[in-house]
Write an enzyme that holds these catalytic residues in place. Structure first.
Site: not given
Length: 578
Positions: A178, A188, A208, A234
């Site tokens: 990914y 990120f 998540i 998050y």
């Protein structure tokens, strides 16, 4: 590009002109048709080419801004200075009215300048000694994120394989690559940068919530864009320094592998030869070629590249558990595809840099041959002449034709490649044991097919082009047969020899037998079928050796006193010369 608020561009320009004139003084009288109520002025000076979503009332936004006074350009606030983007909800009074209006219709990564009149900002009172009364405020805004409480995980399929035998489901274990970005496009995290897939179970809370949902129903090799709103990611806390609070996350995902802990070995027969009479069982020794790949098709190993089969015993723990199971019930020449889940392969640890942890392995195998250590030589007579008065046995000299192949049909040798037929003496250890057995008991003109397991062939060693542990297939035809003599003998009697021997040898009755007379005697015995010389060796040489051994005083003749041995010893005289 310029875009005004909800009243239109021309109207807002008139408002701005009126507002500026009013600030000067009452020196001039201006006729401003809208009256004293001034609206926000929006300058969209940098708009992204692609804008999939615009800010609407009740949306949450995350943005950076610099706030300055319109009058002198002095900065009064900045999210950049605080090192933290500003987060709020639009259109519900949580912002000053001018910003509630100024943010509507904005795209992520858009930059706009929002000019807010006092009555839509902090009015005639100002605030906290920072913003004076009746201040016109200018906000330079960069929008980073948009979401709404009604948002769901958004899935966009980027690429999908033509065939998909299985899709991901809850409780499956997946391996995927990914790239993770914020909605603004800022990277990120990336599994590619670590050169390792992300490996996890689905539907068990290890991810998540949005990813748990977004990864469902994917095929191996499928690429998806998964957009996860903050409350399914998050949330208010963010994650470390890389993911800010209330961030929408965008994952570009490639599924590399999937399995379930309950999976068993999957076997798919690709090609099964006709007439298969025997299949592999535990304890058999097998030789096979294979290509080993991961489920995404990446090759990790191949016996073909080494030009050497993989050889092993079946069901005895010499190979991974899944392969031990998959090698059962195979025919020689069969081709299979075998899919082995990691718990029946190399598990969570994998094998160094060779096979990653938790990898499903796919083997395309081709069985070359197999045998059992207890297998005998298998002989099949394919042609037998009507008359068979004499059969081959130990010590016979034979001539034969042959083709020698592997069990997959690969021709190794043939007597046709030589100028003359193959010749051997049976029992002389001149050929492998299995061929020796296959040549015994044959009639001249008989043809046979002989299967020789390696323990009766060349064993575990390579030999002149014969692979290690190879089962050999011989096609044989006996062309000529000369009856022989036992090992260590040069001549034998057929039946009983003359008794007494010396008078029979002394053809002229002169009480002595020179070499010529001895030679005539021996040849007469052979011609009459009473004796037999070792085939394949020059008869004159044999007779000369026999004579020399019997001529004990080396005077060139044999007398009766020298012939003190038994008549059978005549056949043993040349033993040391063999």
């Amino acid at each position: 590009n310029h875009r005004a608020g909800p009243f239109g561009t021309a109207f807002q320009m008139d408002l701005l002109a009126c507002f500026q004139l009013l600030l000067l003084s009452h020196l001039l009288t201006v006729n401003c048709s809208p009256g004293p109520l001034l609206d926000v002025v929006v300058d969209r000076y940098d708009i992204p080419k692609v804008c999939p979503r615009e800010v609407e009332i009740e949306d949450f936004v995350r943005y950076h801004f610099n706030g300055t006074f319109f009058e002198d350009g002095k900065k009064f606030d900045s999210s950049y200075d605080r090192g933290k983007a500003f987060i709020s909800q639009v259109g519900l009074g949580r912002l000053i009215a001018g910003m509630d209006r100024g943010l509507l219709g904005m795209c992520v990564n858009e930059r706009r300048r929002v000019t807010v009149p006092p009555h839509l900002a902090y009015g005639s009172i100002g605030t906290g000694g920072i913003i004076p009364p009746d201040a016109v405020l200018v906000y330079d805004v960069l929008l980073l994120d948009i979401w709404n409480e009604k948002d769901k995980v958004e899935i966009r399929t980027l690429d999908k394989p033509a065939s998909c035998r299985r899709t991901t489901a809850a409780s499956d274990f997946v391996r995927y690559h990914y790239n993770g970005t914020l909605l603004s496009g800022e990277l990120f995290d990336s599994s590619y940068s670590r050169n390792a897939t992300y490996d996890t179970y689905l539907g068990q809370g290890d991810l998540i919530k949005g990813m748990d949902e977004g990864l469902l129903g994917m095929c191996i090799g499928e690429r998806r864009l998964i957009i996860v709103p903050p409350f399914l990611a998050y949330g208010e806390n963010g994650y470390g320094t890389m993911i800010p609070p209330q961030a929408t996350l965008v994952f570009e995902v490639l599924i590399v592998d999937v399995f379930n802990p309950k999976d068993d070995v999957i076997v798919e027969a690709k090609e099964v030869p006709k007439g298969c009479t025997r299949t592999t069982v535990t304890g058999d020794y097998i030789r096979y070629h294979y290509n080993g790949t991961f489920q995404d098709g990446t090759l990790f190993d191949s016996s073909y590249q080494r030009n050497s089969t993989y050889n092993t015993y079946i069901g005895m723990g010499y190979v991974i558990q899944g392969m031990d199971k998959a090698l059962q019930g195979l025919c020689i020449g069969e081709k299979r595809r075998v899919v082995i889940p990691p718990h029946l392969a190399y598990g969570e640890k994998g094998v160094g840099d060779f096979i990653p942890g938790s990898a499903v392995l796919v083997f395309d195998i081709h069985v070359i041959d197999f045998h059992n250590p207890k297998d005998p030589v298998n002989i099949k007579v394919t042609h037998k002449p009507q008359e068979c008065n004499m059969r081959s046995e130990a010590d016979d000299l034979i001539q034969y034709r042959y083709n020698c192949s592997l069990m997959d049909g690969t021709l190794l040798y043939t007597s046709d490649q030589y100028d003359s037929l193959s010749i051997t003496t049976l029992g002389a250890n001149n050929v492998i044991l299995g061929l020796e057995e296959g040549l015994r008991g044959m009639c001249v003109g008989e043809r046979r097919e002989v299967v020789i397991p390696p323990h009766f062939g060349h064993g575990e060693n390579e030999a002149g082009g014969v692979p290690r542990s190879a089962v050999l297939f011989f096609e044989l035809e006996l062309v000529e047969l000369q009856k022989g003599v036992p090992e260590g003998y040069m001549f034998v009697w057929v039946g009983d020899g003359p008794d007494p021997l010396f008078p029979a040898m002394d053809l002229d009755g002169d009480k002595q037998v020179p070499l010529e007379e001895f030679s005539v005697f021996i040849r007469l015995q052979v011609q009459g079928g009473k004796g037999r010389l070792r085939p394949g060796i020059d008869a004159d040489s044999i007779i000369k050796d026999m004579f020399d051994n019997q001529d004990r005083n080396k005077d060139g003749k044999i007398v009766e006193d020298e012939l003190t041995v038994t008549e059978d010893d005549v056949s043993k005289q040349a033993r040391d010369e063999l």
